[in-house]
Design a protein around this motif. Structure first.
Motif, short mmCIF file in Angstrom:
data_model
loop_
_atom_site.label_atom_id
_atom_site.label_comp_id
_atom_site.label_asym_id
_atom_site.label_seq_id
_atom_site.Cartn_x
_atom_site.Cartn_y
_atom_site.Cartn_z
N ILE A 31 39.18 36.84 47.92
CA ILE A 31 39.55 37.07 49.31
C ILE A 31 39.38 35.75 50.07
CG2 ILE A 31 39.00 38.29 51.43
CD1 ILE A 31 38.40 39.87 48.06
N GLN A 32 40.43 35.29 50.68
CA GLN A 32 40.41 34.01 51.39
C GLN A 32 39.75 34.15 52.76
OE1 GLN A 32 41.73 30.98 49.85
NE2 GLN A 32 41.24 32.48 48.29
N ASP A 40 34.23 44.00 50.72
CA ASP A 40 33.79 45.39 50.71
C ASP A 40 34.88 46.33 51.24
OD1 ASP A 40 31.38 44.60 49.64
OD2 ASP A 40 30.32 44.63 51.55
N GLN A 41 35.60 45.91 52.26
CA GLN A 41 36.69 46.74 52.79
C GLN A 41 37.81 46.88 51.76
OE1 GLN A 41 37.23 44.35 56.34
NE2 GLN A 41 36.46 46.03 57.64
N LEU A 42 38.14 45.81 51.06
CA LEU A 42 39.17 45.88 50.03
C LEU A 42 38.73 46.79 48.89
CD1 LEU A 42 41.90 45.00 48.89
CD2 LEU A 42 40.74 43.00 47.90
N VAL A 43 37.49 46.66 48.47
CA VAL A 43 36.96 47.50 47.39
C VAL A 43 37.01 48.98 47.80
CG1 VAL A 43 34.86 48.11 46.14
CG2 VAL A 43 35.56 45.72 46.31
N THR A 44 36.60 49.30 49.01
CA THR A 44 36.63 50.68 49.49
C THR A 44 38.06 51.21 49.49
OG1 THR A 44 34.65 50.36 50.84
CG2 THR A 44 36.10 52.18 51.46
N PHE A 45 38.99 50.41 50.00
CA PHE A 45 40.40 50.81 50.02
C PHE A 45 40.90 51.09 48.60
CE2 PHE A 45 44.85 49.55 49.54
CZ PHE A 45 45.46 50.41 50.45
N MET A 46 40.60 50.19 47.68
CA MET A 46 41.09 50.34 46.31
C MET A 46 40.45 51.55 45.63
SD MET A 46 41.48 46.38 45.23
CE MET A 46 42.83 46.52 44.07
N ASP A 52 39.58 50.98 40.12
CA ASP A 52 38.21 50.54 39.89
C ASP A 52 38.15 49.02 39.95
OD1 ASP A 52 35.51 50.92 39.29
OD2 ASP A 52 35.87 50.66 37.15
N THR A 53 37.13 48.49 40.60
CA THR A 53 36.95 47.04 40.70
C THR A 53 35.52 46.67 40.34
OG1 THR A 53 36.24 47.03 43.01
CG2 THR A 53 38.61 46.91 42.62
N ARG A 54 35.32 45.40 40.08
CA ARG A 54 33.99 44.84 39.86
C ARG A 54 33.92 43.52 40.62
NH1 ARG A 54 33.32 49.22 38.19
NH2 ARG A 54 32.64 49.89 36.15
N ASN A 55 32.72 43.14 41.03
CA ASN A 55 32.53 41.85 41.66
C ASN A 55 32.74 40.76 40.63
OD1 ASN A 55 31.88 43.09 44.05
ND2 ASN A 55 29.69 42.81 43.82
N LEU A 56 33.28 39.62 41.07
CA LEU A 56 33.39 38.47 40.19
C LEU A 56 32.00 37.91 39.95
CD1 LEU A 56 36.55 36.47 41.30
CD2 LEU A 56 36.16 37.61 39.13
N ASN A 86 32.98 36.59 47.47
CA ASN A 86 34.27 37.08 47.96
C ASN A 86 35.26 37.43 46.86
OD1 ASN A 86 34.04 36.62 51.02
ND2 ASN A 86 33.32 34.71 50.15
N GLY A 87 34.81 37.47 45.63
CA GLY A 87 35.73 37.75 44.53
C GLY A 87 35.49 39.11 43.89
N ILE A 88 36.58 39.69 43.41
CA ILE A 88 36.52 40.93 42.63
C ILE A 88 37.46 40.76 41.43
CG2 ILE A 88 36.00 42.40 44.61
CD1 ILE A 88 38.93 43.36 44.53
N HIS A 89 37.38 41.67 40.50
CA HIS A 89 38.39 41.73 39.46
C HIS A 89 38.71 43.18 39.14
CE1 HIS A 89 34.80 41.26 36.68
NE2 HIS A 89 35.36 42.31 36.18
N ILE A 90 39.94 43.34 38.65
CA ILE A 90 40.47 44.64 38.26
C ILE A 90 40.78 44.56 36.77
CG2 ILE A 90 42.34 46.30 38.60
CD1 ILE A 90 42.78 44.98 41.35
#
Length: 93
Positions: A31-32, A40-46, A52-56, A86-90
């Motif tokens: 997330i830039q 956190d908002q993106l993770v909640t939305f997804m 399912d997501t995980r933190n980078l 600020n990173g996640i992965h799918i």
């Protein structure tokens, strides 16, 4: 990737360099700073959409307690620390 172009300038990924080959087990998303949402908002939305997501990975020397003995402090690796915060992965399986 088309996904990132659609959401640019809010999301970014890790780009392959000419000397390496990337075979991802997951789709990394960073997330830039100019994004109008947080990780956190993106993770909640997804999660609400069933994705399912995980933190980078964190910056090993500064964000992981097991490496505290090395003596590094927050700010020593700003790029890695930003990605860790600020990173996640799918998963791509």
């Amino acid at each position: 990737m088309r996904f990132y172009k659609r959401f640019s300038p809010y999301l970014e990924t890790i780009e392959k360099e000419s000397h390496e080959e990337i075979v991802p087990h997951a789709l990394p998303i960073i997330i830039q700073e100019k994004a109008k949402f947080t990780r956190d908002q993106l993770v909640t939305f997804m999660e609400k959409k069933g994705i399912d997501t995980r933190n980078l990975f964190s910056s090993m020397p500064t964000q992981c307690p097991g490496f505290h003995f090395l003596g590094y402090k927050l700010g020593d690796f700003p790029n890695a620390e930003y990605i860790g915060e600020n990173g996640i992965h799918i998963g791509v399986h």
